[in-house]
Write a protein that holds these residues in place. Structure first.
Motif, short mmCIF file in Angstrom:
data_model
loop_
_atom_site.label_atom_id
_atom_site.label_comp_id
_atom_site.label_asym_id
_atom_site.label_seq_id
_atom_site.Cartn_x
_atom_site.Cartn_y
_atom_site.Cartn_z
N GLU A 135 0.71 -1.31 -0.12
CA GLU A 135 -0.06 -0.04 -0.07
C GLU A 135 0.78 1.29 -0.03
O GLU A 135 0.44 2.35 -0.29
N VAL A 136 2.13 1.11 0.24
CA VAL A 136 2.99 2.41 0.63
C VAL A 136 3.89 2.34 -0.42
O VAL A 136 4.51 1.35 -1.13
N ASN A 137 4.36 3.76 -0.83
CA ASN A 137 5.66 3.66 -1.93
C ASN A 137 6.86 3.69 -0.71
O ASN A 137 6.87 3.68 0.40
N ILE A 138 8.14 3.87 -1.52
CA ILE A 138 9.31 3.80 -0.77
C ILE A 138 9.47 4.65 0.17
O ILE A 138 10.02 4.70 1.41
N TYR A 139 8.95 6.10 -0.05
CA TYR A 139 9.08 7.02 0.94
C TYR A 139 8.46 6.71 2.13
O TYR A 139 8.96 7.03 3.38
N GLU A 140 7.17 6.24 2.15
CA GLU A 140 6.40 6.12 3.20
C GLU A 140 6.89 4.80 3.89
O GLU A 140 6.59 4.71 5.12
N LEU A 141 7.35 3.64 3.10
CA LEU A 141 7.98 2.53 3.98
C LEU A 141 9.19 3.01 4.53
O LEU A 141 9.57 2.68 5.94
N ALA A 142 9.98 3.90 4.16
CA ALA A 142 11.12 4.42 4.81
C ALA A 142 10.72 5.13 6.08
O ALA A 142 11.46 4.79 7.11
N ASP A 143 9.77 5.89 5.95
CA ASP A 143 9.23 6.69 7.41
C ASP A 143 8.78 5.38 8.18
O ASP A 143 8.94 5.61 9.40
N LEU A 144 8.14 4.31 7.84
CA LEU A 144 7.61 3.33 8.69
C LEU A 144 8.84 2.74 9.36
O LEU A 144 8.82 2.19 10.69
N CYS A 145 9.90 2.50 8.57
CA CYS A 145 10.91 1.74 9.16
C CYS A 145 12.04 2.72 10.05
O CYS A 145 13.35 2.24 10.10
N TYR A 146 11.62 4.00 10.03
CA TYR A 146 12.73 5.11 10.58
C TYR A 146 14.01 5.25 9.89
O TYR A 146 15.05 4.98 10.48
N THR A 147 13.94 4.96 8.55
CA THR A 147 15.27 5.24 7.69
C THR A 147 14.96 5.99 6.39
O THR A 147 13.77 6.43 6.36
N SER A 148 15.83 6.06 5.60
CA SER A 148 15.68 6.82 4.51
C SER A 148 15.51 5.84 3.19
O SER A 148 15.70 4.58 3.22
N PRO A 149 14.83 6.47 2.12
CA PRO A 149 14.51 5.60 1.00
C PRO A 149 15.85 5.13 0.30
O PRO A 149 15.88 4.00 -0.14
N THR B 152 18.28 3.84 2.07
CA THR B 152 18.45 2.44 2.56
C THR B 152 17.57 1.49 2.28
O THR B 152 17.99 0.12 1.96
N ILE B 153 16.31 1.81 2.02
CA ILE B 153 15.37 0.89 1.65
C ILE B 153 15.68 0.42 0.05
O ILE B 153 15.89 -0.93 -0.15
N SER B 154 16.08 1.17 -0.74
CA SER B 154 16.45 0.85 -2.13
C SER B 154 17.77 0.03 -1.94
O SER B 154 17.82 -1.17 -2.75
N ARG B 155 18.71 0.12 -1.30
CA ARG B 155 19.98 -0.81 -0.97
C ARG B 155 19.64 -2.11 -0.58
O ARG B 155 19.93 -3.11 -0.98
N LYS C 208 15.23 -5.87 -8.52
CA LYS C 208 15.77 -4.86 -9.63
C LYS C 208 15.34 -3.42 -9.01
O LYS C 208 15.78 -2.39 -9.21
N SER C 209 14.25 -3.32 -8.22
CA SER C 209 13.66 -2.33 -7.81
C SER C 209 12.62 -2.41 -6.69
O SER C 209 12.14 -3.41 -6.46
N TYR C 210 12.29 -1.07 -6.40
CA TYR C 210 11.47 -1.30 -5.13
C TYR C 210 10.08 -1.74 -5.48
O TYR C 210 9.23 -2.54 -4.64
N SER C 211 9.58 -1.35 -6.73
CA SER C 211 8.35 -1.57 -7.12
C SER C 211 8.03 -3.47 -7.44
O SER C 211 7.05 -3.98 -7.08
N VAL C 212 9.33 -3.63 -7.97
CA VAL C 212 9.31 -5.22 -8.02
C VAL C 212 9.23 -6.18 -6.82
O VAL C 212 8.38 -6.99 -6.49
N PHE C 213 9.98 -5.46 -5.81
CA PHE C 213 10.03 -5.93 -4.46
C PHE C 213 8.59 -5.76 -3.89
O PHE C 213 7.87 -6.99 -3.23
N GLN C 214 7.95 -4.81 -3.92
CA GLN C 214 6.56 -4.38 -3.58
C GLN C 214 5.71 -5.36 -4.07
O GLN C 214 4.68 -5.99 -3.43
N THR C 215 5.56 -5.53 -5.43
CA THR C 215 4.62 -6.45 -5.71
C THR C 215 4.69 -7.75 -5.33
O THR C 215 3.73 -8.50 -5.10
N SER C 216 6.02 -8.23 -5.31
CA SER C 216 6.27 -9.81 -4.99
C SER C 216 5.79 -9.85 -3.42
O SER C 216 5.32 -10.86 -3.26
N ILE C 217 6.00 -9.04 -2.65
CA ILE C 217 5.79 -9.20 -1.05
C ILE C 217 4.34 -9.14 -1.02
O ILE C 217 3.64 -9.91 -0.33
#
Length: 285
Positions: A56-70, A72-75, A83-92
């Motif tokens: 439900e959330v984009n990479i910036y919103e997930l970063a906020d939920l995890c108290y970190t930066s976008p 860091t989430i990307s890495r 390959k990307s956050y969108s691929v990870f997001q869809t898979s999960i």
């Protein structure tokens, strides 16, 4: 480079667009290897705490939920092989939506209002009966003989389990070189080096047997002249047409597959030891 750093580098090279495990397992394997003091583990722990919101959330919103930066989430996403956050997001997200299917245990034939432990026991009894009908000396002894006649054996598995190591040990004690390879890239590369006299033992859980890497691996091994053995939890494995020997039975979805494939390996290990190791030990005495 320390052991953990080496693991992370190796793990980040894995391709998971066509995974041989569920997205959560893929994440857990990485997560469980991290030290408790690791920043990455702390971030992933918060990600797991919010796992049902990933879709439900984009990479910036997930970063906020995890108290970190976008960044860091990307890495971390790339370290997991995506390959990307969108691929990870869809898979999960898809895995969470269909979690009940991926983790079913009991056989479809079992109905009623039994308790969970009764369902597990009934499913086990049902599958044991089917197992005993299909797994007989006529089906497994030719494989035992082929293992002993091979100049080398490679076991292509999906996640190291106990009995792969036991069979590997049996073969090593007989003077037969045996390796276990789990990741897709190295499996394909190993198949390219196989020749006549080598034996490739593929373990195909029904949940992953349609993966394209399996199609490539079995085809390459066969074309190079290796003896191909398939162990599968599908009665009619997709790759049976390229195998020299097939040992299979009807598994029941995801959680059952590994247990019953373990049983196939137990049968092979016991039969191998009885014929080629135990008898030799008795003769030396």
């Amino acid at each position: 480079m320390d052991i953990m750093a080496s693991f992370v580098v190796a793990y980040s090279q894995k391709q998971v667009e066509e995974p041989n495990m569920t997205p959560l397992e893929n994440l857990f394997i990485y997560y469980n290897q991290l030290s408790e003091s690791s920043t990455s583990k702390a971030v992933l722990r918060r990600c797991l705490e919010n796992i049902n919101r990933v879709g439900e959330v984009n990479i910036y919103e997930l970063a906020d939920l995890c108290y970190t930066s976008p960044a860091t989430i990307s890495r971390l996403v790339k370290a997991l092989g995506y390959k990307s956050y969108s691929v990870f997001q869809t898979s999960i997200a898809e895995h969470c939506t269909h979690y009940d299917f991926h983790n079913r245990f009991c056989a479809e034939q079992i109905t009623g209002t039994r308790s969970p432990e009764e369902l597990v026991l009934d499913a086990t009894a049902y599958n044991m009966a089917a197992f005993k009908k299909r797994v007989t000396p006529e089906t497994y002894m030719p494989i035992v003989d082929a293992l002993h006649q091979a100049k080398s054996v490679t076991i292509f598995a999906y996640g190291l389990r106990f009995m792969e190591n036991t069979l590997q040990s049996d073969l090593i004690m007989s003077g037969i070189v045996c390796d276990i390879i789990c990741d897709d890239k190295n499996q394909v590369e190993r198949c390219k080096s196989l020749t006549a006299g080598d034996l490739a033992l593929f373990i195909f859980p029904d949940a992953v047997e349609s993966a394209s890497t399996l199609r490539s691996s079995t085809r390459i091994a066969k074309e190079n002249g290796a003896t191909v053995v398939v162990l599968s939890s599908a009665v009619r494995p997709l790759f049976q047409h390229v195998s020299d020997y097939t040992l299979s039975f009807q598994g029941r979805h995801y959680m059952c597959d590994s247990f019953y494939l373990e049983m196939l390996l137990v049968v092979l290990s016991i039969a191998y030891r009885k014929k080629f190791l135990d008898s030799h030990s008795e003769s030396r005495e």
